[in-house]
Design a protein around this motif. Structure first.
Motif, short mmCIF file in Angstrom:
data_model
loop_
_atom_site.label_atom_id
_atom_site.label_comp_id
_atom_site.label_asym_id
_atom_site.label_seq_id
_atom_site.Cartn_x
_atom_site.Cartn_y
_atom_site.Cartn_z
N ILE A 153 29.87 13.04 1.59
CA ILE A 153 30.29 13.57 2.88
C ILE A 153 31.75 14.00 2.78
CG2 ILE A 153 30.96 11.28 3.73
CD1 ILE A 153 30.00 12.16 6.53
N ALA A 154 32.09 15.07 3.47
CA ALA A 154 33.47 15.55 3.51
C ALA A 154 33.93 15.67 4.95
CB ALA A 154 33.61 16.90 2.81
N PHE A 155 35.08 15.10 5.26
CA PHE A 155 35.70 15.30 6.56
C PHE A 155 37.21 15.18 6.39
CE2 PHE A 155 34.02 10.88 6.48
CZ PHE A 155 35.20 10.14 6.61
N SER A 156 37.94 15.50 7.45
CA SER A 156 39.39 15.53 7.36
C SER A 156 39.96 14.12 7.45
CB SER A 156 39.98 16.40 8.47
OG SER A 156 40.07 15.66 9.67
N PRO A 157 41.22 13.93 7.04
CA PRO A 157 41.87 12.63 7.20
C PRO A 157 42.45 12.42 8.59
CG PRO A 157 43.35 14.12 6.05
CD PRO A 157 42.05 14.88 6.25
N CYS A 158 42.14 13.33 9.51
CA CYS A 158 42.68 13.23 10.88
C CYS A 158 42.07 12.04 11.61
CB CYS A 158 42.41 14.52 11.64
SG CYS A 158 43.27 15.95 10.96
N PRO A 159 42.80 11.46 12.57
CA PRO A 159 42.34 10.24 13.24
C PRO A 159 40.98 10.34 13.91
CG PRO A 159 44.67 10.53 13.65
CD PRO A 159 44.20 11.79 12.95
N ASN A 160 40.65 11.50 14.49
CA ASN A 160 39.34 11.57 15.15
C ASN A 160 38.20 11.41 14.15
OD1 ASN A 160 40.21 14.28 14.35
ND2 ASN A 160 38.36 15.03 15.31
N ASP A 161 38.35 12.02 12.96
CA ASP A 161 37.29 11.91 11.97
C ASP A 161 37.20 10.52 11.36
OD1 ASP A 161 36.51 14.52 12.34
OD2 ASP A 161 37.55 15.31 10.60
N THR A 162 38.35 9.94 11.00
CA THR A 162 38.31 8.60 10.40
C THR A 162 37.84 7.56 11.42
OG1 THR A 162 40.72 8.49 10.77
CG2 THR A 162 39.96 9.03 8.56
N SER A 203 38.92 0.16 13.23
CA SER A 203 39.26 1.23 12.29
C SER A 203 40.76 1.49 12.18
CB SER A 203 38.56 2.52 12.73
OG SER A 203 39.00 2.92 14.02
N ASP A 204 41.59 0.68 12.84
CA ASP A 204 43.03 0.96 12.90
C ASP A 204 43.65 1.18 11.52
OD1 ASP A 204 43.28 1.02 15.61
OD2 ASP A 204 44.40 -0.85 15.80
N ALA A 205 43.43 0.25 10.62
CA ALA A 205 44.05 0.35 9.29
C ALA A 205 43.57 1.59 8.56
CB ALA A 205 43.76 -0.92 8.49
N TYR A 206 42.29 1.87 8.65
CA TYR A 206 41.69 3.04 7.98
C TYR A 206 42.25 4.33 8.56
CZ TYR A 206 37.81 6.15 6.54
OH TYR A 206 37.04 7.18 6.03
N VAL A 207 42.34 4.39 9.89
CA VAL A 207 42.87 5.59 10.55
C VAL A 207 44.31 5.84 10.13
CG1 VAL A 207 43.57 6.54 12.78
CG2 VAL A 207 41.30 5.52 12.52
N LEU A 208 45.14 4.81 10.20
CA LEU A 208 46.56 4.98 9.90
C LEU A 208 46.80 5.25 8.41
CD1 LEU A 208 48.06 2.25 12.23
CD2 LEU A 208 48.16 4.73 12.52
N GLU A 209 45.95 4.71 7.55
CA GLU A 209 46.07 4.96 6.11
C GLU A 209 45.98 6.45 5.79
OE1 GLU A 209 43.48 4.13 2.02
OE2 GLU A 209 42.90 3.16 3.91
N HIS A 210 45.16 7.18 6.56
CA HIS A 210 44.91 8.59 6.27
C HIS A 210 45.59 9.54 7.24
CE1 HIS A 210 41.93 7.81 3.13
NE2 HIS A 210 41.49 6.81 3.89
N SER A 211 46.46 9.03 8.10
CA SER A 211 46.95 9.86 9.21
C SER A 211 48.25 10.60 8.92
CB SER A 211 47.13 9.01 10.47
OG SER A 211 48.09 7.99 10.25
#
Length: 277
Positions: free
Chosen positions: A3-12, A216-224
């Motif tokens: 799967i491919a998606f952006s590192p933006c917060p909405n996707d993560t 998902s906080d840590a995951y979202v911020l890791e890629h944001s």
């Protein structure tokens, strides 16, 4: 499955549960994080992944090989792309013959901008330059381009660059059509045998995200991309909504209106609208 998606917060935020094994019975997923311009091109190249996040504007190029899934994407109201300038310039006519940066030529942002400019910029835009979205605001600030079309969290942060809002493409689109803005689509290869199951897993991932918003906080911020926690939350609140769980009739109508109008203007190839459903 890939799967491919952006590192933006909405996707993560949306896909956190799915790709971390939190949805019972779901496949294991190998994730590629990529800017929307990259996924748009990859999907059209014939070498795209099984499931991808692309712009709705890129659908006409890929619908023979991919089908639109009715969930997981980004549509909404009050969340449109912005045209930014500097030095207080808010006159659309001033863009005639000028250089404008956009995040992708196969993006909803680009289609909305070109449809808007056809009405508002006598003589037309000069040069359109494709640039990664996070580089656009610095380029406008530094005078390397005359205006920039920005997406995502830029609508919250552009004042930090001393920039001026010339036009909100979402406000223009909504006043013109009464429909939400179709931004990012989730697509799956037509060769897959379980697209309905994939859609169910994505809906369950969205439901999990809403039920456990801190998980998902840590995951979202890791890629944001060094975004603050507060801006990331604003981003999620704006782009993750009822249309993420299900497109519904308004969602499909918005996609059909945008792409039908763009095809008539020659901005996308002619295609069979029935392939959207």
């Amino acid at each position: 499955m890939k799967i491919a998606f952006s590192p933006c917060p909405n996707d993560t935020f949306v896909f956190h549960a799915l790709v971390h094994g939190l949805i019972p019975g779901a496949s294991d997923w190998d994730v590629m994080y990529a800017d929307i311009d990259i996924t748009n091109k990859l999907a059209a190249s014939g070498d795209g992944l099984e499931v991808m996040k692309i712009s709705y504007a890129a659908l006409p190029w890929v619908l023979e090989d991919y089908q639109l899934l009715p969930c997981g994407g980004a549509l909404g109201r009050g969340c449109g792309p912005l045209v930014l300038t500097k030095d207080g310039n808010d006159d659309p006519a001033s863009l005639a013959g000028k250089r404008v940066a956009v995040p992708s030529e196969r993006s909803t942002a680009y289609l909305l901008f070109r449809l808007w400019a056809a009405q508002k910029v006598p003589g037309g835009i000069g040069e359109v330059i494709v640039m990664p979205f996070h580089e656009i605001m610095p380029a406008v600030r530094d005078g390397r381009i005359d205006a920039g079309l920005v997406i995502h969290e830029a609508r919250f942060t552009y004042p930090e660059y001393g920039l001026t809002l010339m036009a909100d493409m979402g406000s223009w689109w909504e006043s013109d059509t009464g429909l939400p803005i179709p931004l990012g689509a989730i697509i799956a290869k037509r060769s897959l045998t379980n697209p309905e199951q994939i859609a169910t897993w994505i809906r369950e991932s969205v439901a999990y995200a809403w039920a456990h918003p801190e998980a998902s906080d840590a995951y979202v911020l890791e890629h944001s991309q060094e975004m603050s926690r507060e801006v990331a939350k604003q981003h999620i609140a704006l782009y993750v909504n009822d249309f993420t769980a299900d497109l519904g009739e308004d969602g499909y109508a918005a996609v059909e209106s945008l792409l039908g109008r763009a095809a008539k203007e020659g901005l996308v190839p002619e295609f069979d609208l029935s392939l959207l459903r």
